[in-house]
Design a protein around this motif. Structure first.
Motif, PDB file in Angstrom:
ATOM      1  N   ILE A 116     -41.229   5.490  13.202  1.00 49.47           N
ATOM      2  CA  ILE A 116     -40.512   6.584  13.862  1.00 49.47           C
ATOM      3  C   ILE A 116     -41.123   7.927  13.456  1.00 49.47           C
ATOM      4  O   ILE A 116     -41.352   8.806  14.296  1.00 49.47           O
ATOM      5  CB  ILE A 116     -39.013   6.553  13.499  1.00 49.47           C
ATOM      6  N   ASP A 117     -41.398   8.072  12.159  1.00 52.68           N
ATOM      7  CA  ASP A 117     -42.010   9.303  11.667  1.00 52.68           C
ATOM      8  C   ASP A 117     -43.405   9.501  12.273  1.00 52.68           C
ATOM      9  O   ASP A 117     -43.754  10.619  12.688  1.00 52.68           O
ATOM     10  CB  ASP A 117     -42.106   9.250  10.137  1.00 52.68           C
ATOM     11  N   GLN A 189     -28.289   9.128  20.592  1.00 53.83           N
ATOM     12  CA  GLN A 189     -29.386  10.064  20.335  1.00 53.83           C
ATOM     13  C   GLN A 189     -30.728   9.470  20.766  1.00 53.83           C
ATOM     14  O   GLN A 189     -31.594  10.183  21.281  1.00 53.83           O
ATOM     15  CB  GLN A 189     -29.407  10.432  18.842  1.00 53.83           C
ATOM     16  N   TRP A 190     -30.896   8.152  20.571  1.00 59.22           N
ATOM     17  CA  TRP A 190     -32.104   7.481  21.055  1.00 59.22           C
ATOM     18  C   TRP A 190     -32.160   7.519  22.582  1.00 59.22           C
ATOM     19  O   TRP A 190     -33.217   7.745  23.170  1.00 59.22           O
ATOM     20  CB  TRP A 190     -32.135   6.037  20.573  1.00 59.22           C
ATOM     21  N   LEU A 219     -34.066  11.656  14.402  1.00 56.22           N
ATOM     22  CA  LEU A 219     -33.734  10.232  14.425  1.00 56.22           C
ATOM     23  C   LEU A 219     -34.209   9.560  13.145  1.00 56.22           C
ATOM     24  O   LEU A 219     -33.493   8.740  12.550  1.00 56.22           O
ATOM     25  CB  LEU A 219     -34.378   9.551  15.638  1.00 56.22           C
ATOM     26  N   HIS A 220     -35.431   9.891  12.740  1.00 52.85           N
ATOM     27  CA  HIS A 220     -35.993   9.313  11.510  1.00 52.85           C
ATOM     28  C   HIS A 220     -35.111   9.649  10.312  1.00 52.85           C
ATOM     29  O   HIS A 220     -34.745   8.761   9.521  1.00 52.85           O
ATOM     30  CB  HIS A 220     -37.408   9.848  11.280  1.00 52.85           C
ATOM     31  N   ASP A 221     -34.745  10.916  10.170  1.00 51.94           N
ATOM     32  CA  ASP A 221     -33.960  11.352   9.016  1.00 51.94           C
ATOM     33  C   ASP A 221     -32.586  10.687   9.001  1.00 51.94           C
ATOM     34  O   ASP A 221     -32.114  10.219   7.952  1.00 51.94           O
ATOM     35  CB  ASP A 221     -33.812  12.871   9.017  1.00 51.94           C
ATOM     36  N   THR A 222     -31.943  10.642  10.168  1.00 50.70           N
ATOM     37  CA  THR A 222     -30.612  10.028  10.262  1.00 50.70           C
ATOM     38  C   THR A 222     -30.686   8.541   9.960  1.00 50.70           C
ATOM     39  O   THR A 222     -29.862   7.999   9.212  1.00 50.70           O
ATOM     40  CB  THR A 222     -30.022  10.239  11.665  1.00 50.70           C
ATOM     41  N   GLU A 223     -31.675   7.883  10.526  1.00 56.88           N
ATOM     42  CA  GLU A 223     -31.794   6.442  10.346  1.00 56.88           C
ATOM     43  C   GLU A 223     -32.125   6.095   8.890  1.00 56.88           C
ATOM     44  O   GLU A 223     -31.609   5.118   8.347  1.00 56.88           O
ATOM     45  CB  GLU A 223     -32.863   5.886  11.294  1.00 56.88           C
TER      46      GLU A 223
END
Length: 242
Positions: A116-117, A189-190, A219-223
């Motif tokens: 994701i990052d 969000q996705w 998204l990366h940070d939340t996940e």
């Protein structure tokens, strides 16, 4: 028609249901995501059908495909239920832990959290694309993220969030239920990023890239936070059961 039920992976990263075959016509009966109850949106309109006829040769070619990113290479799964046992807390917590570990510590940097990052950075390189290539990149990634392309980014998180909510009831762990609900929010969000990809496929406007990149970083940070909390809760739960 002879009826069978199987789960095949005919091309990289995409699974379909093969529910029958006809030796006289030399075709398989295949069910995919474009069912009449869930038509798929494409640039040329809506597509819906209840099944497809796929020739033996087409299926053979697809099953043997070496196309990237995830070559099919004739992979298949078999299940042995000889030692089947019912659901228990240790089984559930161990399964959830395994998912967290796979996402947080993937075998390849293209997968899990790192993937994701990486994507959030790679998309900024698309500014060098000419308009047609930009639009193709948009629609390709739309189908990889949106439910229209299968179990993409948003619907995966929705499925897993609902699983965690159900698991929380069996585990009697309210904190896991909360994380499950947060995964449902994450799924929206996705879907929002998928919508941006659709817009990109229609316009080819490079101005959208910064917006998509920033959302993907979010998204990366939340996940990462959700998976880390989930792994911690599972570790506590397993200790309590020892």
């Amino acid at each position: 028609m002879k009826k069978i039920i199987e789960n095949f992976q005919p091309l990289g990263g995409h699974a379909i249901v093969l529910f029958g075959y006809d030796d006289e016509q030399g075709v398989f009966y295949v069910s995919d995501r474009d069912h009449s109850t869930h038509p798929i949106r494409t640039p040329k309109g809506m597509i819906a059908d209840n099944y497809h006829l796929v020739s033996y040769e087409q299926m053979k070619t697809a099953r043997a495909s070496s196309s990237r990113p995830f070559p099919a290479n004739n992979k298949y799964l078999t299940f042995d239920f000889t030692n089947f046992h019912g659901i228990n807390k240790i089984c559930l917590l161990s399964a959830i832990t395994a998912v967290c570990n796979k996402m947080l510590n993937p075998a390849a940097k293209l997968k899990g959290i790192y993937g994701i990052d990486k994507f959030s950075k790679e998309i900024l390189k698309w500014t060098s694309f000419e308009n047609t290539k930009m639009r193709v990149a948009g629609i390709t990634n739309y189908f990889q993220i949106s439910a229209d392309g299968g179990t993409g980014g948003g619907i995966f998180r929705k499925m897993y969030g609902n699983f965690l909510i159900e698991a929380a009831e069996l585990l009697d762990y309210s904190r896991i239920r909360v994380i499950g609900r947060q995964f449902l929010t994450l799924s929206d969000q996705w879907d929002n990023v998928a919508d941006d990809m659709w817009k990109l496929s229609q316009s080819g406007q490079s101005e959208l890239l910064n917006q998509i990149s920033k959302k993907t970083i979010g998204l990366h940070d939340t996940e990462f936070e959700l998976l880390s909390k989930l792994a911690q809760e599972c570790a506590i739960g397993l200790l309590e059961l020892q």
